[in-house]
Each structure stands twice: as C-alpha cells, then as structure tokens.
Design an enzyme around this catalytic site. Structure first.
Site, PDB file in Angstrom:
ATOM      1  N   HIS A 107      -1.324   1.694  -7.567  1.00  0.00           N
ATOM      2  CA  HIS A 107      -1.981   1.884  -6.266  1.00  0.00           C
ATOM      3  C   HIS A 107      -0.949   1.720  -5.155  1.00  0.00           C
ATOM      4  O   HIS A 107      -1.123   0.979  -4.198  1.00  0.00           O
ATOM      5  CB  HIS A 107      -3.103   0.857  -6.105  1.00  0.00           C
ATOM      6  CG  HIS A 107      -4.127   1.232  -5.063  1.00  0.00           C
ATOM      7  ND1 HIS A 107      -5.108   2.167  -5.280  1.00  0.00           N
ATOM      8  CD2 HIS A 107      -4.321   0.789  -3.795  1.00  0.00           C
ATOM      9  CE1 HIS A 107      -5.864   2.279  -4.211  1.00  0.00           C
ATOM     10  NE2 HIS A 107      -5.391   1.456  -3.287  1.00  0.00           N
ATOM     11  N   THR A 143      -3.159   7.196  -3.684  1.00  0.00           N
ATOM     12  CA  THR A 143      -3.526   5.902  -3.122  1.00  0.00           C
ATOM     13  C   THR A 143      -4.159   6.061  -1.741  1.00  0.00           C
ATOM     14  O   THR A 143      -3.577   6.684  -0.844  1.00  0.00           O
ATOM     15  CB  THR A 143      -2.267   5.020  -3.001  1.00  0.00           C
ATOM     16  OG1 THR A 143      -1.664   4.893  -4.285  1.00  0.00           O
ATOM     17  CG2 THR A 143      -2.594   3.652  -2.441  1.00  0.00           C
ATOM     18  N   GLU A 144      -5.371   5.499  -1.595  1.00  0.00           N
ATOM     19  CA  GLU A 144      -6.086   5.514  -0.315  1.00  0.00           C
ATOM     20  C   GLU A 144      -6.232   6.919   0.264  1.00  0.00           C
ATOM     21  O   GLU A 144      -6.259   7.103   1.481  1.00  0.00           O
ATOM     22  CB  GLU A 144      -5.385   4.596   0.695  1.00  0.00           C
ATOM     23  CG  GLU A 144      -5.254   3.153   0.233  1.00  0.00           C
ATOM     24  CD  GLU A 144      -6.587   2.437   0.077  1.00  0.00           C
ATOM     25  OE1 GLU A 144      -7.556   2.836   0.745  1.00  0.00           O
ATOM     26  OE2 GLU A 144      -6.664   1.486  -0.719  1.00  0.00           O
ATOM     27  N   LEU A 145      -6.333   7.910  -0.610  1.00  0.00           N
ATOM     28  CA  LEU A 145      -6.451   9.314  -0.225  1.00  0.00           C
ATOM     29  C   LEU A 145      -5.292   9.781   0.668  1.00  0.00           C
ATOM     30  O   LEU A 145      -5.459  10.706   1.476  1.00  0.00           O
ATOM     31  CB  LEU A 145      -7.783   9.607   0.482  1.00  0.00           C
ATOM     32  CG  LEU A 145      -9.033   9.736  -0.391  1.00  0.00           C
ATOM     33  CD1 LEU A 145     -10.165  10.375   0.411  1.00  0.00           C
ATOM     34  CD2 LEU A 145      -8.809  10.511  -1.667  1.00  0.00           C
ATOM     35  N   TRP A 311      -7.652   7.792   4.182  1.00  0.00           N
ATOM     36  CA  TRP A 311      -9.045   7.526   4.550  1.00  0.00           C
ATOM     37  C   TRP A 311      -9.193   6.154   5.210  1.00  0.00           C
ATOM     38  O   TRP A 311     -10.293   5.647   5.386  1.00  0.00           O
ATOM     39  CB  TRP A 311      -9.983   7.679   3.359  1.00  0.00           C
ATOM     40  CG  TRP A 311      -9.927   6.640   2.267  1.00  0.00           C
ATOM     41  CD1 TRP A 311      -9.059   5.592   2.133  1.00  0.00           C
ATOM     42  CD2 TRP A 311     -10.822   6.557   1.146  1.00  0.00           C
ATOM     43  NE1 TRP A 311      -9.348   4.868   1.004  1.00  0.00           N
ATOM     44  CE2 TRP A 311     -10.419   5.437   0.371  1.00  0.00           C
ATOM     45  CE3 TRP A 311     -11.910   7.302   0.719  1.00  0.00           C
ATOM     46  CZ2 TRP A 311     -11.077   5.066  -0.809  1.00  0.00           C
ATOM     47  CZ3 TRP A 311     -12.553   6.938  -0.462  1.00  0.00           C
ATOM     48  CH2 TRP A 311     -12.144   5.833  -1.214  1.00  0.00           C
TER      49      TRP A 311
END
Length: 427
Positions: A107, A143-145, A311
């Site tokens: 991540h 990771t995290e869009l 995001w």
C-alpha cells in the site's frame, strides 16, 4: 440504466512502536497495537460485512457481484491476528461472484518514487492474491486510487510470464476537474501515447472505471449525518437514484471499514447494505465485477489526467502524503535507501549461493532479507499520512487510527526508525 460496480479497499498498516533516538532494537512495529486494531476492525467490519455479502450472493444466486483490493500488509495481519477473516474472504472467492484486484503489496507510494519498486510490489501482491484466493488480478487499483496518465502507460507495458499484456484496466477517482461536463458513469480510456491507444489484455484499449464520488460518499461519509438534506438514506431512495442514471456503469468505491467502523452498526448501515441489492435488482438494475464491466463495455471517452489524482481529502491530489516539508523529507529519505538495500541483498545472495544453511554467509543473507522486508513496511502510505498538517474537515480524517499526538511526533518517530535502518544497512 447502469450496472453497479462495487469495490472496497481493505487495508491495515504495520504501525510503528514509539522509537527513541537511543533505541537500537530492530523490532520497529507495535505488534500488540496492530493486533488489537486488526481484531477490533475484524469484529466490527470485516467479519460481519463479509458474512453478509456471502449470504447476499447466495440469496440472489450470483446476481450480486463485488470486488476488493486487500493490501499485502492487511493479509499479513489477517494471517497473524485474525485468520477467520481470511477464511470468510476465501469462501466469498469460491462463489465466483467476487473479484480481487491488483495493487502494491505494501500500500505504498512506490509508483510516485520508484518504478522498479512499484513493479516488484505489484508482482508480490499478485502472487499473494493467487495464493490466497486462486485469482490472478486483471484490474489494477493503485494505493488510495492514485492515478495519472503515467500510471496507465506503465500498466500497458506490464506483461505476464507468457509475454501477454497483464491488465484489462484500472480504477481511479472521477474528478470533476478532468471530467468537465461529463459524468463518470461509462468506461473511459487514457489518452493516446505517441499517437497510439494504450492497450491492455487481449490487445484491447486499457479501460478506466471512474469512482462516482457523489454516490459513494453518500454511503461512506453522509449516511449517518442527520444534518444532510437526504437523511435518512433508504435503500429504495438510493436504488432509485442509481437506476435513473444515464450510462453503462455506476462505480461505488469506498473503504470497507465504512461498514461497522466509520458508520457504526447503530446507524443502520448493515440493514441498508442488506436491502440495497434487492431494491436495485427489482428495479431492473444489475451488478458487475470490474473485469466484467471492462470486458462488456468499450471505452466511451478519454480521461486525460496529466497530474496525479487520488481519492483522499477534498483536494483529490497527493497533498495528504507529500504536502509539507516533513513528508517530503521522509519520503525522500526512505526511497533513497532502496538501491543500497537491494544492492547489498544481491551481493550477499551471490556470496551465499554456494554456502550451506546456517553458515555466516547464509545468516547475513537472511538478515538482509529482513532489512528489505522492514524497509518495504516503511514505504506504506499511512506513515506519511500521519505527518499531514492539513486541518478543518480533512484533519478529522487524518486522526483515524493515528497512534501519534501530532504530525511532528509521527515524523520524529519515523526518522528515528529510519536512522536505525541505516545503521543495520551499514553493519
């Protein structure tokens, strides 16, 4: 009437223990706290929500489809602290109605800082998903869009062992800045590169599924807000909104912890979740996995994202992780160690190649492998998120499961660990 694509992020970082400048213990991670949080979230969210989805998939005889990305650090913690969570995810995988997506194993922000490490982490994660769920990921979620045209280009270059293109497409945030007047409810594709379409699996254009953030956030953030004009959000109301949309897909992307952790059980979130599929299906709606959506629907437009988006927070950029000097310095210092760690591991591997197990050369190689494993855990994005100094509405988000009193405490603790990692590297 669009088909609904459900996607949930499942992630837990390895949080660091309090580490002083005088500390020399190479055990950096707070196993007790990590176990406590993992088990708590498992009892509130992962187990009840996944069991509910399993029941719903069976009740609707495969008409309900959904997808997850589970980080490698979360898989590690499930194995160590909550194996029953893995069991229920595996049971859901066996239904054939659940897709597991690819991502970075830790991540991490590797794509922004090291393409070599990015590729290695993607491969590590793919092997973990194959091992646990019997699937080879075909759709990517960074990771995290975090997304840009650069990511699409990188994905188009990635191939499997047989030399075939790996990915059908990717997920990203449906940012208003880049959509303009358009809605996110169709499949998109990245812009051409040097005059040519970026291709994915089967040499078809790489597809993009854009998060419908308004509808996703209605559930993830506004569901229990009694000051919201649409409160209470009922399954009938929400299904009616979706079925009235124009387009081929409605992409509902959110943290899995929405169910039971962010939105507590007494808000009625599980009742809402249990009733929603029936209301959508009764109105003529349907569900697709990300792979099914990208296979069934050809791209209907280009989504041009020159700079990184995500995001996270209201800005939908990278400022949650690199928006201040502490974060920039910590990121620079941790990724600066990548090459010397990997060079040392490669050198020791050559030295140990002919050595017997238990010899000093073999022990040095094992120690270097632990060094790389610890370094990778330090690339997890959460460490830098805890250093964020943004405030107002965003500040509350940054406090979620944050073990530090302030961003400055987080930075100092992280840099103390990094100093010890350098000492181990030099020894």
């Amino acid at each position: 009437m669009p088909s609904v694509v459900l996607y949930f992020q499942v992630h837990q970082p390895f949080r660091l223990r309090r580490y002083s400048v005088f500390d020399t213990d190479p055990n950096y991670f707070d196993d007790s706290k990590n176990a406590e949080i993992c088990r708590k979230v498992a009892s509130r969210c992962y187990l009840p929500a996944t069991r509910l989805f399993l029941d719903l998939v069976k009740r609707f005889d495969g008409a309900l489809k959904l997808s997850f990305s589970i980080s490698g650090t979360a898989l590690d913690q499930f194995e160590a602290f909550a194996p029953e969570v893995l069991d229920v995810f595996q049971e859901l995988a066996r239904t054939g109605c659940c897709e597991f997506l690819g991502e970075t194993s830790h991540h991490s922000l590797a794509f922004v800082h090291s393409r070599e490490e990015f590729r290695e982490q993607v491969e590590l994660h793919s092997r973990r998903i194959q091992h646990h769920f019997g699937q080879t990921p075909a759709v990517f979620r960074n990771t995290e869009l975090i997304y840009s045209n650069q990511l699409a280009y990188e994905l188009s270059l990635m191939t499997d062992a047989a030399g075939r293109r790996r990915w059908l497409g990717a997920l990203c945030e449906g940012t208003d800045t880049h959509l303009g007047y358009r809605q996110p409810n169709v499949v998109f594709k990245p812009p051409k590169h040097e005059g040519h379409d970026l291709l994915g699996r089967d040499n078809k254009p790489l597809g993009l599924l854009l998060k419908n953030y308004r509808f996703s956030d209605d559930i993830a953030f506004r569901f229990s807000n009694r000051g919201w004009g649409e409160w209470p959000l009922t399954p009938e109301k929400f299904a009616g909104w979706i079925n009235a949309l124009e387009g081929s897909v409605c992409n509902l992307f959110m943290d899995y912890e929405t169910f039971g952790e962010h939105q507590w059980v007494d808000t009625g979130i599980f009742g809402f979740l249990a009733a929603l599929p029936e209301k959508l299906l009764a109105g003529g709606g349907s569900f697709l996995t990300p792979s099914e959506a990208l296979t069934r629907h050809a791209p209907a437009g280009e989504f041009d994202v020159p700079q990184f988006t995500s995001w996270a927070d209201t800005e939908r950029d990278l400022s949650a992780w690199n928006g201040n000097a502490m974060q920039a310095n910590a990121l620079d210092e941790v990724f600066r160690l990548e090459k010397p760690i990997k060079d040392k591991l490669a050198r020791l591997a050559r030295e140990a190649k002919a050595a017997a197990p238990g010899t000093p050369a073999a022990r040095r190689l094992e120690s270097a492998a632990h060094l790389l494993a610890d370094w990778r855990r330090l690339t997890t994005s959460d460490h830098f998120y805890y250093m964020c100094t943004k405030y107002f509405a965003d500040g509350d988000v940054h406090k979620y499961f944050n073990p530090y009193d302030s961003p400055y405490d987080s930075y100092i603790n992280f840099m103390n660990v990094l100093d010890n990692l350098r000492t181990r590297l030099a020894s």
